[in-house]
Design a protein around this motif. Structure first.
Motif, mmCIF file in Angstrom:
data_model
loop_
_atom_site.group_PDB
_atom_site.id
_atom_site.type_symbol
_atom_site.label_atom_id
_atom_site.label_comp_id
_atom_site.label_asym_id
_atom_site.label_seq_id
_atom_site.Cartn_x
_atom_site.Cartn_y
_atom_site.Cartn_z
ATOM 1 N N LEU A 20 0.884 -1.141 -0.061
ATOM 2 C CA LEU A 20 -0.029 0.222 -0.059
ATOM 3 C C LEU A 20 0.841 1.072 0.119
ATOM 4 N N PHE A 21 0.636 2.156 -1.078
ATOM 5 C CA PHE A 21 1.638 3.358 -1.055
ATOM 6 C C PHE A 21 0.524 4.398 -0.839
ATOM 7 N N LEU A 22 0.787 5.376 0.166
ATOM 8 C CA LEU A 22 -0.163 6.338 0.330
ATOM 9 C C LEU A 22 0.568 7.580 0.168
ATOM 10 N N THR A 23 -0.112 8.769 -0.252
ATOM 11 C CA THR A 23 0.734 10.050 -0.545
ATOM 12 C C THR A 23 0.535 10.742 0.959
ATOM 13 N N ASP A 24 1.463 11.745 0.895
ATOM 14 C CA ASP A 24 1.479 12.582 2.196
ATOM 15 C C ASP A 24 0.296 13.030 2.690
ATOM 16 N N GLU A 25 -0.681 13.555 1.674
ATOM 17 C CA GLU A 25 -1.945 13.989 1.983
ATOM 18 C C GLU A 25 -3.103 12.800 2.347
ATOM 19 N N GLN A 26 -2.835 11.477 2.073
ATOM 20 C CA GLN A 26 -3.568 10.493 2.671
ATOM 21 C C GLN A 26 -3.126 10.219 4.227
ATOM 22 N N ILE A 27 -1.889 10.320 4.095
ATOM 23 C CA ILE A 27 -1.403 10.167 5.640
ATOM 24 C C ILE A 27 -1.978 11.136 6.603
ATOM 25 N N ARG A 28 -1.669 12.491 6.199
ATOM 26 C CA ARG A 28 -2.238 13.614 6.941
ATOM 27 C C ARG A 28 -3.647 13.460 7.393
ATOM 28 N N ARG A 29 -4.673 12.956 6.222
ATOM 29 C CA ARG A 29 -5.841 12.831 6.521
ATOM 30 C C ARG A 29 -6.165 11.597 7.607
ATOM 31 N N GLY A 30 -5.288 10.655 7.583
ATOM 32 C CA GLY A 30 -5.501 9.520 8.436
ATOM 33 C C GLY A 30 -5.129 10.271 9.799
ATOM 34 N N ILE A 31 -3.991 10.936 9.912
ATOM 35 C CA ILE A 31 -3.669 11.698 11.316
ATOM 36 C C ILE A 31 -4.632 12.313 11.795
ATOM 37 N N GLU A 32 -5.432 13.095 10.864
ATOM 38 C CA GLU A 32 -6.508 13.906 11.257
ATOM 39 C C GLU A 32 -7.679 13.180 11.671
ATOM 40 N N ALA A 33 -7.965 12.101 11.082
ATOM 41 C CA ALA A 33 -9.125 11.288 11.412
ATOM 42 C C ALA A 33 -9.120 10.726 12.712
ATOM 43 N N MET A 34 -7.628 10.346 13.205
ATOM 44 C CA MET A 34 -7.195 9.757 14.439
ATOM 45 C C MET A 34 -7.583 11.011 15.436
ATOM 46 N N TYR A 35 -7.324 12.035 15.249
ATOM 47 C CA TYR A 35 -7.530 13.002 16.298
ATOM 48 C C TYR A 35 -9.034 13.345 16.401
ATOM 49 N N PHE A 36 -9.440 13.506 15.366
ATOM 50 C CA PHE A 36 -11.405 13.900 15.537
ATOM 51 C C PHE A 36 -12.094 12.764 16.129
ATOM 52 N N ALA A 37 -11.550 11.318 15.737
ATOM 53 C CA ALA A 37 -12.156 10.147 16.333
ATOM 54 C C ALA A 37 -11.876 10.018 17.923
ATOM 55 N N TYR A 38 -10.525 10.385 18.369
ATOM 56 C CA TYR A 38 -10.240 10.354 19.723
ATOM 57 C C TYR A 38 -11.076 11.448 20.317
ATOM 58 N N ARG A 39 -11.094 12.704 19.625
ATOM 59 C CA ARG A 39 -12.044 13.809 20.389
ATOM 60 C C ARG A 39 -13.370 13.419 20.575
ATOM 61 N N ALA A 40 -14.084 12.545 19.561
ATOM 62 C CA ALA A 40 -15.465 12.121 19.772
ATOM 63 C C ALA A 40 -15.599 11.010 20.733
ATOM 64 N N GLY A 55 -9.895 14.313 35.227
ATOM 65 C CA GLY A 55 -9.688 14.096 33.937
ATOM 66 C C GLY A 55 -9.416 12.921 33.464
ATOM 67 N N ARG A 56 -8.914 12.791 32.140
ATOM 68 C CA ARG A 56 -8.651 11.362 31.441
ATOM 69 C C ARG A 56 -7.932 10.486 32.365
ATOM 70 N N ALA A 57 -6.917 11.028 32.871
ATOM 71 C CA ALA A 57 -6.120 9.963 33.572
ATOM 72 C C ALA A 57 -6.943 9.334 34.889
ATOM 73 N N HIS A 58 -7.610 10.063 35.375
ATOM 74 C CA HIS A 58 -8.673 9.464 36.218
ATOM 75 C C HIS A 58 -9.330 8.281 35.453
ATOM 76 N N HIS A 59 -10.020 8.437 34.517
ATOM 77 C CA HIS A 59 -10.885 7.365 33.664
ATOM 78 C C HIS A 59 -10.018 6.358 33.448
ATOM 79 N N ARG A 60 -8.920 6.490 32.929
ATOM 80 C CA ARG A 60 -7.843 5.358 32.436
ATOM 81 C C ARG A 60 -7.870 4.638 33.527
ATOM 82 N N ALA A 61 -7.231 5.126 34.714
ATOM 83 C CA ALA A 61 -6.994 4.384 36.125
ATOM 84 C C ALA A 61 -8.221 3.637 36.303
ATOM 85 N N LEU A 62 -9.493 4.142 36.516
ATOM 86 C CA LEU A 62 -10.753 3.323 36.796
ATOM 87 C C LEU A 62 -10.775 2.277 35.874
#
Length: 179
Positions: A20-40, A55-62
């Protein structure tokens, strides 16, 4: 020892021509998708955590204490990959607020074993319900092949030590996990 056809412990693509060969633009979109998915993914628990001053650290510990009742502080440190000082701050709040119970280890009295109290289990359930629902809906919508591919991508992003830690977590029984 590296198995033939494995790169960094992951299976190589079938036939070298199918790489699989991806362009820099496709990689950037994947990174941005990860950010937005994590935010959601974190948005629902963040609202609850904000209400109670956590905060989130409390949630992860729980989450990880729920997954493995009796988990030691040392093991939790390894799983979370945080400093002892940072974890102590989080655990102190969770213990003082009656969400986590810390007991002396049965085999090693220097160890502290952690368990959620009923109140802690109820909060963990509340924090995780929306995330589980979001994951189930996304998995259902994407289908089994996409789910398997997604997991492969996530695991491929982990370094070898992190992937080994993740695998050992998968292999461990989940006494406290629900749903």
């Amino acid at each position: 020892m590296q198995h033939a056809g494995l790169r960094d412990g992951l299976p190589a693509p079938a036939g070298g021509e199918n790489l699989l060969f991806l362009t820099d633009e496709q990689i950037r979109r994947g990174i941005e998708a990860m950010y937005f998915a994590y935010r959601a993914f974190t948005s629902d628990p963040d609202l609850i955590l904000d209400e109670i001053g956590y905060g989130r650290a409390h949630h992860r510990a729980l989450h990880f204490i729920n997954r493995d009742p009796g988990l030691t502080v040392t093991s939790l440190l390894e799983v979370l990959g945080v400093t002892k000082q940072s974890l102590n701050r989080v655990l102190r709040a969770l213990i003082e607020d009656g969400l986590v119970d810390s007991r002396v280890g049965r085999r090693d009295r220097r160890e502290r074993q952690l368990r959620l109290t009923d109140k802690g289990a109820a909060l963990e359930r509340r924090l995780s319900e929306a995330q589980r629902a979001r994951m189930k809906a996304a998995y259902r919508n994407a289908g089994p092949q996409a789910v398997a591919g997604f997991r492969q991508v996530l695991e491929a992003m982990m370094d070898r030590d992190t992937r080994a830690q993740f695998q050992s977590l998968l292999d461990a029984p989940t006494a406290g996990a629900r749903g």
